[in-house]
Motif scaffolding. Sequence first.
Motif, PDB file in Angstrom:
ATOM      1  N   GLY A   1       0.968  -1.530  -0.043  1.00 32.57           N
ATOM      2  CA  GLY A   1      -0.011   0.123  -0.291  1.00 32.57           C
ATOM      3  C   GLY A   1       0.886   1.623   0.338  1.00 32.57           C
ATOM      4  O   GLY A   1      -0.036   2.374  -0.519  1.00 32.57           O
TER       5      GLY A   1
ATOM      6  N   THR B   1       0.388   3.219  -3.445  1.00 33.78           N
ATOM      7  CA  THR B   1      -1.304   4.090  -3.545  1.00 33.78           C
ATOM      8  C   THR B   1      -1.173   5.144  -2.007  1.00 33.78           C
ATOM      9  O   THR B   1      -1.837   6.779  -2.629  1.00 33.78           O
ATOM     10  CB  THR B   1      -2.220   3.054  -2.544  1.00 33.78           C
ATOM     11  OG1 THR B   1      -2.218   1.977  -4.311  1.00 33.78           O
ATOM     12  CG2 THR B   1      -3.333   3.774  -2.904  1.00 33.78           C
ATOM     13  N   THR B   2      -0.826   4.212  -0.623  1.00 34.27           N
ATOM     14  CA  THR B   2      -1.202   6.203  -0.009  1.00 34.27           C
ATOM     15  C   THR B   2       0.052   6.859  -0.099  1.00 34.27           C
ATOM     16  O   THR B   2      -0.093   8.349   0.207  1.00 34.27           O
ATOM     17  CB  THR B   2      -0.527   5.413   1.637  1.00 34.27           C
ATOM     18  OG1 THR B   2      -1.038   3.675   1.723  1.00 34.27           O
ATOM     19  CG2 THR B   2      -0.194   6.170   2.419  1.00 34.27           C
TER      20      THR B   2
ATOM     21  N   ASN C   1      -8.215   0.089   1.175  1.00 26.85           N
ATOM     22  CA  ASN C   1      -7.870   1.204  -0.061  1.00 26.85           C
ATOM     23  C   ASN C   1      -8.510   2.025   1.098  1.00 26.85           C
ATOM     24  O   ASN C   1      -7.897   2.720   1.111  1.00 26.85           O
ATOM     25  CB  ASN C   1      -7.821   1.318  -1.803  1.00 26.85           C
ATOM     26  CG  ASN C   1      -7.474   1.500  -2.339  1.00 26.85           C
ATOM     27  OD1 ASN C   1      -5.857   1.808  -1.862  1.00 26.85           O
ATOM     28  ND2 ASN C   1      -7.653   2.987  -2.885  1.00 26.85           N
TER      29      ASN C   1
ATOM     30  N   ASN D   1      -5.587   2.966   3.908  1.00 25.26           N
ATOM     31  CA  ASN D   1      -4.519   3.964   2.938  1.00 25.26           C
ATOM     32  C   ASN D   1      -4.349   4.885   2.994  1.00 25.26           C
ATOM     33  O   ASN D   1      -4.285   6.065   3.259  1.00 25.26           O
ATOM     34  CB  ASN D   1      -4.464   3.045   1.505  1.00 25.26           C
ATOM     35  CG  ASN D   1      -3.882   2.303   1.170  1.00 25.26           C
ATOM     36  OD1 ASN D   1      -2.787   1.598   2.280  1.00 25.26           O
ATOM     37  ND2 ASN D   1      -4.434   1.276  -0.019  1.00 25.26           N
TER      38      ASN D   1
ATOM     39  N   PRO E   1      -5.946   6.422  -9.140  1.00 30.14           N
ATOM     40  CA  PRO E   1      -4.556   5.500  -8.705  1.00 30.14           C
ATOM     41  C   PRO E   1      -4.153   4.542  -9.524  1.00 30.14           C
ATOM     42  O   PRO E   1      -4.458   5.097 -11.184  1.00 30.14           O
ATOM     43  CB  PRO E   1      -6.049   4.052  -8.396  1.00 30.14           C
ATOM     44  CG  PRO E   1      -7.497   4.581  -8.272  1.00 30.14           C
ATOM     45  CD  PRO E   1      -7.597   6.146  -9.331  1.00 30.14           C
TER      46      PRO E   1
ATOM     47  N   ARG F   1      -3.113  -1.508 -10.047  1.00 30.89           N
ATOM     48  CA  ARG F   1      -3.626  -1.560  -8.417  1.00 30.89           C
ATOM     49  C   ARG F   1      -5.347  -1.764  -8.395  1.00 30.89           C
ATOM     50  O   ARG F   1      -5.876  -1.215  -8.774  1.00 30.89           O
ATOM     51  CB  ARG F   1      -3.200  -1.007  -7.760  1.00 30.89           C
ATOM     52  CG  ARG F   1      -1.500  -0.312  -8.480  1.00 30.89           C
ATOM     53  CD  ARG F   1      -1.571   1.100  -6.980  1.00 30.89           C
ATOM     54  NE  ARG F   1       0.239   1.123  -6.838  1.00 30.89           N
ATOM     55  CZ  ARG F   1       0.449   2.533  -7.892  1.00 30.89           C
ATOM     56  NH1 ARG F   1      -0.450   2.576  -8.968  1.00 30.89           N
ATOM     57  NH2 ARG F   1       1.245   2.133  -7.584  1.00 30.89           N
TER      58      ARG F   1
END
Length: 469
Positions: A118, A121-122, A283, A286, A313, A317
């Motif tokens: 993650g 994405t984070t 998510n 995240n 995004p 993913r």
Amino acid sequence: MSRVVVAGAGRTGLALAQAVKGEGHEVTVVVDAPLPAHIALELSQDGVSSLLTSDALGQISNFERIYASPGWKLDHPLFLSGVEVVGEVDFAWEMAQIRAERLSQPAPLWLAVTGTNGKTTTTEMLQSILVADGLNSVACGNVGYPLISAVLDDEQYDVLAIELSSFQIARMKNAHPRASALLNVAEDHIDWHGSLAEYAQIKIALLAASDSSICNGDDELLNSMLELARFTPDVKFTLDSPKRGELGVVEELLVDRAYVEDPDHGAVSLAELGDIQPFAAHNVQNALAASALARSIGVSEVSVAAGLRAFIPGSHRIAEILNEGGVKWINDSKATNPHAAIASLKAFDNVIWVAGGLLKGASVDQLVIECGKRIKVALLIGQDREEIAESLAKHAPHVAVERIDVHVDPTPAEQGRQLMRNVAARAHELAGIGDTVLLAPACASMDQFISYAERGNFFADAVREGSHV
């Protein structure tokens, strides 16, 4: 002019070489294997020499310092020579302070993200939130844009949203982020670190080096590791209703009870669950971590919501490739370890699972135990696929297992593409209404592909080639 070594000629190594050269040093890049001709030429044109490790070791006393790229093991012979070794993160921290002094302005704030899964994405969510708040920010570090490049960029950033891998943190001694978040801990890179405990301690070291620490209150393994380390984070995030000092979820809202005037009795709504894309439990975690990091430096709740809504995004993913004939086709090639694949599998039922590659010492048993009931068929590829097959036979014997290979002999450049054509063709034969064909390999890609991105692209191309649209 001092003579220095840069270990490695990957993206970060090349950025380090350029930065160190820019400070007036004579730079030699050292690599374990011969450089591709175009990289050797590029370095030569920039006035940077190169050596193989075997040759450099005999000359190492001529150098004053070694700048280490991430991924080079701590016990590499080059680093046991007695010459001072500086990691990429510490060098970037040093240069950020020097540059700030030269320009008579504050250095950018560092907000760091780490964890097994993650991170990217984070980090990108965080950057989107910071931009929504009017701050000049960039996502950098392990996310793709080297940290040292961001520090020395002509653009003068207010805040750096930094993804840090365990390889980068392992050499950190002096860097001091304003805040850091640890998303989760699971088996990964055990072949590099030696044990899960050592891997976890390196992750926790980032929290200890930061002014403010944030972690996932729902991750049992992480919290047990924190107890062993006798480290208490400042703030936690959870998918449950938040307690004092936490961010969490109340009905359809992300809620902050940490960065408010009265955390005992007060709370603020940050965003709606519908603002998070793609929507999946991991998510949401995240998003909570990114929100906590942003709130730690005073970003408003309005900006958190705006940033999450604006976030796009990245590829590979849980990306939907196709939804045709009642069958969903999903590309989550970024799921490069079992922990990431668990999160992906839990988002779907009736899964035709495409998996395999390099497990890097990790076990898939927990994945199969938790997610086996969701899997109908496993299409296995790659070097470590037999370990996956054995785990499925032991813990989920109802799952049909097929091994997919390339039975012709294409050029090496076409090998991976043809493999994914074979995978997609077989999945098309097997899939029925209500099924999801999910590429969530639980493994690294380098045994058969250049990168997880190539693996995902080849899969997506093959799916579209076989569709009726």
